[in-house]
Write an enzyme that holds these catalytic residues in place. Structure first.
Site, PDB file in Angstrom:
ATOM      1  N   ALA A   1      21.823  24.789  82.187  1.00  6.56           N
ATOM      2  CA  ALA A   1      21.475  25.187  83.554  1.00  6.56           C
ATOM      3  C   ALA A   1      20.753  26.520  83.677  1.00  6.56           C
ATOM      4  CB  ALA A   1      22.753  25.237  84.401  1.00  6.56           C
ATOM      5  N   ALA A   2      20.963  27.439  82.754  1.00  4.01           N
ATOM      6  CA  ALA A   2      20.379  28.776  82.913  1.00  4.01           C
ATOM      7  C   ALA A   2      18.852  28.693  82.981  1.00  4.01           C
ATOM      8  CB  ALA A   2      20.809  29.655  81.742  1.00  4.01           C
ATOM      9  N   PRO A   3      18.229  29.528  83.823  1.00  2.00           N
ATOM     10  CA  PRO A   3      18.800  30.636  84.595  1.00  2.00           C
ATOM     11  C   PRO A   3      19.280  30.258  86.004  1.00  2.00           C
ATOM     12  CG  PRO A   3      16.446  30.724  84.761  1.00  2.00           C
ATOM     13  CD  PRO A   3      16.749  29.551  83.868  1.00  2.00           C
ATOM     14  N   GLY A   4      19.263  28.985  86.350  1.00  4.54           N
ATOM     15  CA  GLY A   4      19.869  28.570  87.605  1.00  4.54           C
ATOM     16  C   GLY A   4      18.921  28.086  88.675  1.00  4.54           C
ATOM     17  N   GLY A   5      17.620  28.064  88.393  1.00  5.96           N
ATOM     18  CA  GLY A   5      16.670  27.613  89.405  1.00  5.96           C
ATOM     19  C   GLY A   5      16.902  26.179  89.835  1.00  5.96           C
ATOM     20  N   LYS A   6      17.239  25.318  88.890  1.00  8.24           N
ATOM     21  CA  LYS A   6      17.467  23.915  89.218  1.00  8.24           C
ATOM     22  C   LYS A   6      18.840  23.721  89.870  1.00  8.24           C
ATOM     23  CE  LYS A   6      14.402  22.350  85.516  1.00  8.24           C
ATOM     24  NZ  LYS A   6      14.064  23.708  85.029  1.00  8.24           N
TER      25      LYS A   6
ATOM     26  N   ASP B   1      18.022  19.136  81.474  1.00 12.93           N
ATOM     27  CA  ASP B   1      16.805  19.881  81.149  1.00 12.93           C
ATOM     28  C   ASP B   1      16.940  20.273  79.686  1.00 12.93           C
ATOM     29  OD1 ASP B   1      14.545  21.374  81.076  1.00 12.93           O
ATOM     30  OD2 ASP B   1      15.214  22.927  82.461  1.00 12.93           O
TER      31      ASP B   1
ATOM     32  N   ASP C   1      29.286  23.586  75.291  1.00 16.33           N
ATOM     33  CA  ASP C   1      28.267  22.931  74.478  1.00 16.33           C
ATOM     34  C   ASP C   1      28.064  21.504  74.977  1.00 16.33           C
ATOM     35  OD1 ASP C   1      26.731  21.754  72.514  1.00 16.33           O
ATOM     36  OD2 ASP C   1      27.810  22.668  70.848  1.00 16.33           O
TER      37      ASP C   1
ATOM     38  N   CYS D   1      10.188  20.823  79.079  1.00 16.96           N
ATOM     39  CA  CYS D   1       8.915  21.516  79.319  1.00 16.96           C
ATOM     40  C   CYS D   1       8.080  21.437  78.045  1.00 16.96           C
ATOM     41  CB  CYS D   1       9.128  22.952  79.761  1.00 16.96           C
ATOM     42  SG  CYS D   1      10.159  23.942  78.661  1.00 16.96           S
TER      43      CYS D   1
END
Length: 469
Positions: free
Chosen positions: A280-285, A358, A328, A411
């Site tokens: 999840a980091a950095p949290g935008g999604k 992601d 993990d 990405c």
């Protein structure tokens, strides 16, 4: 952007890449001198495999705030056009600078980049670069540095005619070869990668419509913005500090690439659902999921506790709540009981309605934002990443409810990590069905691949999977 996940690579922050096996770390010594610090940073990128994302924060504490844009421009710029600069140095320096003199080589890269690509006056760029030899304890090379840069200025047209005789990709050969095999328009991808990236923002519809925020940008900050096919996205005419974005601190807007913004839209979260944002980091999604479904129960998972700090900060800025877990993704059994206890009050079996994966990847779709990827990524990294993606995908599939949705995203531009990965998974997983995506594509396409374009979004891949009952 997610580039890797636990073993076999070390974790960094949002722009991190799998790093080479590093030598003993070299601290940044040259306090205050921007050029000297930039040379040290570039040396650590090229010779130690460290990322700019790791090194630039360390630089911030050693220079004046007003010098930060200059330092970032030099470091990112050198990595963007490194082969061209290296070629010029080979023409100007008879004996390669190796070992302890490598720092002088990197200082020459810094000097040449300023003279070629920046608006810094020539005399200032030259003098400040030469003076940096003292901060780098390389006084013996002051004359060489001065001579090389002055010779470049005298012979610039002749040297560039030699260097630019043939079109340069400014990318490693192994990556160019992979692009050639995958894309007929590979040259366009290369050209887009070599540009500076546009700045995209996502407008929080809970506060303001995209059209109204566009007007607000112009009225309050004199910032021109352009809309896109994504209904939440605006591209700024020129990149700017988030401090200039109206009500940014109140959560009205979030900086996020155009194509990355499709993740929460394609996931289609619903209120009341239990949703996992893996890696999840950095949290935008994570915050975007909660903008779409404020009453959803969202779990933000990441393997590095240090990276989760950014997730919590983004949630706080947008005044949202999610369960943030350090764990993990390849081993759900180690953290699922904690999720169950906090969600339903007891440690028991729990499954998710939707999962956004992601996945850790080569990050070859975001090279223009992180040009050091070109020199940190190695061809043999790809197979390891593909194996890791497969492991995570299989592990998380078991935690998904029947009829649930898993959105796989990277990405990356490489088919091995994207369409080929999903084709393998579908072949091995009878209860997995590929769902259509709302983009124009061939019927036989597996998922959808966004490519980087000069004024558009980054390279991004999506595949939407449904778990059959």
């Amino acid at each position: 952007m997610r580039t890797h996940y636990k073993k076999p690579f070390a974790q960094n922050n949002n722009t991190a890449k799998p790093e080479k096996k590093m030598k003993k770390s070299t601290a940044l010594l040259a306090n205050g001198n921007v050029r000297a610090l930039a040379a040290q940073i570039i040396l650590q990128v090229l010779d130690q495999g460290k990322s700019l994302s790791t090194l630039l924060p360390e630089m911030q504490s050693k220079i004046k705030p007003q010098d930060l844009p200059l330092s970032q421009e030099i470091c990112f710029g050198v990595c963007r056009v490194l082969p061209r600069l290296e070629w010029i140095i080979r023409l100007l320096v008879d004996k390669p600078l190796k070992g302890k003199t490598r720092i002088v080589h990197c200082l020459l890269l810094v000097g040449l980049y300023q003279l070629l690509y920046m608006r810094v006056p020539e005399h200032a760029a030259l003098n400040e670069t030469v003076n940096a030899t003292q901060d780098l304890k390389s006084d013996n090379f002051r004359g060489l540095t001065n001579g090389v840069l002055r010779r470049f200025l005298r012979e610039r047209e002749t040297l560039l005619a030699v260097v630019d005789k043939n079109w340069q990709t400014n990318h490693p050969d192994w990556f160019v070869n992979k692009l050639k095999k995958a894309y007929p328009n590979w040259r366009e991808i290369i050209d887009a990668n070599n540009q500076k990236p546009p700045m995209w923002i996502r407008v929080n519809q809970q506060h303001c419509s995209t059209a109204n925020y566009r007007q607000l940008l112009l009225a309050e900050s004199e910032i021109q913005a352009f809309s896109a096919d994504n209904p939440l996205a605006l591209r700024l005419e020129n990149p700017t500090s988030v401090q200039n974005l109206p009500h940014f601190a109140d959560g009205w807007a979030t900086v996020q690439d155009l194509h990355a913004q499709w993740s929460a839209i394609l996931l289609a979260p619903q209120n009341g659902e239990l949703i996992l944002d893996a890696c999840a980091a950095p949290g935008g999604k994570t915050t975007h999921i909660l903008e779409q479904a404020p009453a959803a129960k969202v779990v933000a998972l990441d393997v590095e506790e240090s990276r989760l700090k950014r997730v919590r900060e983004n949630l706080a800025r947008l005044q949202q709540k999610a369960l943030v877990i350090c764990g993990d993704a390849t081993e759900p059994h180690t953290w699922l009981p904690d999720v169950a206890e906090q969600i339903i009050g007891r440690k028991s079996a729990v499954q998710f309605d939707r999962i956004l994966l992601d996945a850790p990847c080569s990050a070859t779709g975001v090279i223009r934002r992180h040009p050091d990827i070109k020199w940190l990524r190695q061809e043999n990294d790809i197979a390891q990443l593909v194996a890791l993606q497969q492991q995570i995908l299989t592990a998380l599939w078991a935690t998904l409810k029947p009829n649930g949705i898993l959105l796989y995203a990277t990405c990356s531009l490489l088919p091995e990590e994207n369409s080929q990965q999903i084709m393998r998974f579908l072949a091995e997983t009878p209860n997995a069905k590929l769902e259509p995506l709302p983009f124009s594509q061939q019927e036989s396409a597996v998922g959808f691949q966004f490519l980087p374009t000069e004024s558009g979004g980054d390279g991004f891949y999506y595949a939407k999977l449904r778990k059959l009952a």
